[in-house]
Enzyme design. Structure first.
Site, PDB file in Angstrom:
ATOM      1  CD  GLU A  82      -6.854  -1.754   2.379  1.00 36.93           C
ATOM      2  OE1 GLU A  82      -7.662  -2.376   1.655  1.00 36.93           O
ATOM      3  OE2 GLU A  82      -7.045  -1.570   3.588  1.00 36.93           O
ATOM      4  CG  ASP A 137      -6.867  -5.671   3.200  1.00 36.23           C
ATOM      5  OD1 ASP A 137      -6.211  -6.290   2.333  1.00 36.23           O
ATOM      6  OD2 ASP A 137      -6.355  -5.054   4.143  1.00 36.23           O
ATOM      7  CG  ASP A 143     -10.850  -5.001   5.975  1.00 41.22           C
ATOM      8  OD1 ASP A 143     -10.892  -4.166   5.038  1.00 41.22           O
ATOM      9  OD2 ASP A 143      -9.860  -5.135   6.712  1.00 41.22           O
ATOM     10  CG  ASP A 155      -9.958   0.578   7.140  1.00 43.65           C
ATOM     11  OD1 ASP A 155     -10.866   1.385   7.446  1.00 43.65           O
ATOM     12  OD2 ASP A 155      -8.753   0.753   7.362  1.00 43.65           O
TER      13      ASP A 155
END
Ligand code: TSJ
Length: 652
Positions: free
Chosen positions: A441, A514, A516, A518
């Site tokens: 990503e 990541d 998180d 997203d």
């Protein structure tokens, strides 16, 4: 059970050697000593109760997790026979728990349908437990027996009877209760997962119409009461299909449901249309998921195709001059579940989850075809036939258009030759088995990964934008997305009907995003895409999730990386005072060396392999995460706050 003609004297030795062999090589009997193996020894017990009830004795099973780490299964069947077994000279109960493969076959009137792949019997559970208690209620009496695995002079004797079967009183109840403590000298982690258990119990309740399955988790309390869940579905597969379509838009309110049997097989199946563009087929044999399909699934599919085409013609919905539709046309948007019961199952395929028995195809096809024709002859079901034909025709049209479009694009701009320059950093080694593709990503993390990697076997593909959500699109639209095209091109397999797993250039495809929200979304989008359009990549075990650390703890030269919130307090305690704590918000915050050390180096990193053991649940999760129902998605995400490690379709 095989006839045994052992003398009484040698019997004990034989039995002990038998169970000790299980402890010596647990993998041979339960596959792994990880989470899966741990639950396997519970399913061995549950299967026995399911069989008893399927044979018509009893209707309720209770599974309980206790605070001491033990698990218990109780049914209201006839109770394991307590009389002395003629060949063994010990009680039936003792035979069941001390003889390998003595899985509940007392005479020919008792079918033992479950058990499946490693159908090894309750003795394996006993062999791999610290202790195991049995209670049997039968013919007015209550009996008890206990087994233990005891260490003496450094040697463990497995599953030894320490209290022989004893009548302890009168009762008017019937049934069997088994409670056991998995042995921590065998299993890496002895903690049962309530999530795994409740999912499988629910599935069993769908597959075994009318059985009441209760799950009690004493380790979790709510307002002082233990967590309790009851699964009971009088609609069987009908209810299963409705459940699977929870977050989809359905198009025929009542699923079509079919049941029938022949000498060889008992069949039930149900299907329902949704507005999705993919087909969802789940099949089972003797309660075991067959994720690779097989002869039963082939028979079912041809029955559906043939019945729809024949009835379509009979009612003049397909005109004389029109062509028949293909099976895939009729199955677009269909959620379909098939469960059969049969004897002498032969499993084949990569993961031994494909039914191989050739005779089953026609059996299933005939049963389903005849029932479907009868069903559609009934005027009140004509709506469903019309819906199927309407959807089938629409899908066929798109298929034709796509074929024509493809012929044109093939010549101009094939996916295979799609321009990858500047995106993919390929590796130099040419052995696909050893090669790894990291889908990373973001450009900055991609840059670090390029510097960090071992360029001999690790290739890097940075993703710039978000890939398209494949759940809501047809293949043609998915292919228009640049990120997706890049991925397909890098993998080398082609896509859709051209997909060819043998051309896969990287046997490990690792998603690195990541830790998180997203990142989780991107990961879910990618998994959805692979699951929908390159299923073999997933079923053959090529898809992985890379796990970057969440924290770095440092005190002088001493550095430790922490991969989950749960581990953090323990690590901090270990460091005592005066440490520094860094939280990584994204991969981009790590320098190349750290990224290599924590996430990419095969010697240090941990990867989660994405599996589809549990295809039905994986599908539900994907439709929950990626479908239209926003409330359901929010709920799922909030219940799985750290779904880095909790994805229900990932396991080691
Ligand atoms: F396998 C096991 F021991 F672990 C186990 C077996 C565990 C549990 C929770 C239940 C059972 C079990 C076995 N439930 N019901 C039975 N039934 C028999 O073993 C049984 C009873 C009667 C007869 C008969 O012919 O009278 C035959 C069988 C196989």
């Amino acid at each position: 059970m095989a006839k045994q003609e052992k003398t009484y004297d040698s019997k004990d030795i034989v039995i002990l050697e038998g169970l000790d062999a299980v402890r010596m090589r647990p993998g041979m009997y339960i596959g792994t000593t990880g989470l899966k193996g741990l639950h396997h020894i519970l399913w061995e017990i549950v299967d026995n109760s399911i069989d008893e009830i399927s044979n018509g004795f009893g209707n309720k099973i209770t599974v309980t997790l206790y605070e001491d780490g033990s698990a218990e299964v109780q049914d209201d069947g006839r109770g394991i026979p307590v009389d002395i077994h003629p060949q063994m000279g010990v009680s039936g109960v003792e035979v069941v728990f001390t003889q390998l493969h003595a899985g509940g076959k007392f005479g020919d009137n008792n079918y033992n349908y479950s058990g499946g792949l490693h159908g090894v019997g309750a003795s394996v559970t006993n062999a791999l437990s610290r202790w195991l208690d049995v209670t049997v209620c039968r013919d007015g009496k209550k009996y008890e027996m206990r087994f233990e695995s005891i260490e003496k002079k450094g040697k463990i004797s497995s599953g030894v009877p320490v209290k022989h079967l004893k009548m302890i009183g009168d009762t008017d109840e019937f049934g069997t209760k088994v409670r056991f403590l998995p042995d921590d000298r065998v299993f890496e982690d002895c903690t049962f997962s309530a999530e795994i258990i409740s999912k499988r119990l629910r599935e069993l309740a769908f597959l075994n119409k009318g059985i009441e399955i209760v799950f009690v988790d004493m380790t979790k309390t709510r307002n002082g009461n233990p967590f309790k869940q009851v699964y009971k579905y009088s609609g069987g597969l009908r209810d299963f299909v409705i459940y699977l379509n929870t977050n989809k838009n359905i198009e025929n309110v009542e699923p079509v449901y079919i049941e029938g049997k022949s000498d060889l097989v008992e069949v039930s199946c149900a299907f329902q249309y949704t507005d999705s563009y993919t087909e969802n087929v789940f099949s089972y044999v003797n309660n075991i998921p067959t994720s690779e399909g097989g002869t039963h699934e082939t028979g079912l599919k041809s029955a559906i195709t043939r019945a729809f085409n024949d009835m379509g013609r009979r009612f003049n919905i397909i005109k004389d001059k029109e062509q028949n539709l293909l099976g895939e046309d009729y199955r677009e948007g269909m959620t379909l579940v098939l469960a059969i019961k049969m004897r002498n199952v032969q499993f084949e395929g990569q993961t031994k989850t494909k039914l191989g028995n050739p005779e089953i195809k026609n059996e299933v096809e005939n049963i389903v075809y005849n029932q479907l024709v009868t069903y559609f002859e009934d005027n009140s079901n004509k709506n469903t036939l019309e819906l199927a034909l309407k959807k089938g025709k629409a899908a066929a049209k798109v298929r034709e258009a796509a074929r024509k479009a493809k012929e044109i694009t093939r010549q101009k701009n094939s996916i295979e030759s799609y321009n990858l320059v500047g995106k993919l950093s390929s590796c130099t080694g040419k052995t696909a088995e050893n090669n790894e593709l990291f889908i990373v990503e973001g450009d900055s993390a991609g840059g670090s990964a390029k510097q960090a990697r071992d360029r001999y076997f690790q290739a890097i593909l940075p993703l710039r934008g978000k890939p398209l959500n494949a759940e809501k699109k047809r293949l043609a639209q998915v292919l228009a997305n640049e990120e997706i095209r890049t991925i397909i091109s890098a993998l080398g397999t082609g896509i859709g009907e051209d997909f060819d797993i043998t051309s896969l250039k990287y046997h490990k495809v690792i998603i690195l995003s990541d830790a998180d929200q997203d990142g989780a979304h991107i990961r879910a989008i990618l998994i959805t895409f692979f699951f929908r359009y390159m299923k073999e990549l997933v079923t053959n075990g090529h898809l992985y999730i890379g796990l970057p650390p969440l924290y770095k703890v440092q005190k002088k030269e001493k550095v430790e990386y922490v991969y989950s919130d749960a581990e953090l307090p323990g690590v901090l305690e270990k460091f005592g005072k005066g440490y520094s704590l860094q939280r990584y918000k994204g991969l981009g915050e790590m320098n190349p060396e750290q990224l290599w050390q924590t996430t990419m180096n095969p010697k240090e990193r941990s990867l989660l392999r994405v599996t589809v053991d549990d295809a039905a649940n994986a599908d539900l999760m994907i439709t929950t995460l990626m479908g239209d129902n926003i409330e359901a998605r929010k709920l799922y995400i909030s219940e799985h706050a750290n779904f880095n490690k909790e994805d229900s379709f990932t396991a080691n």
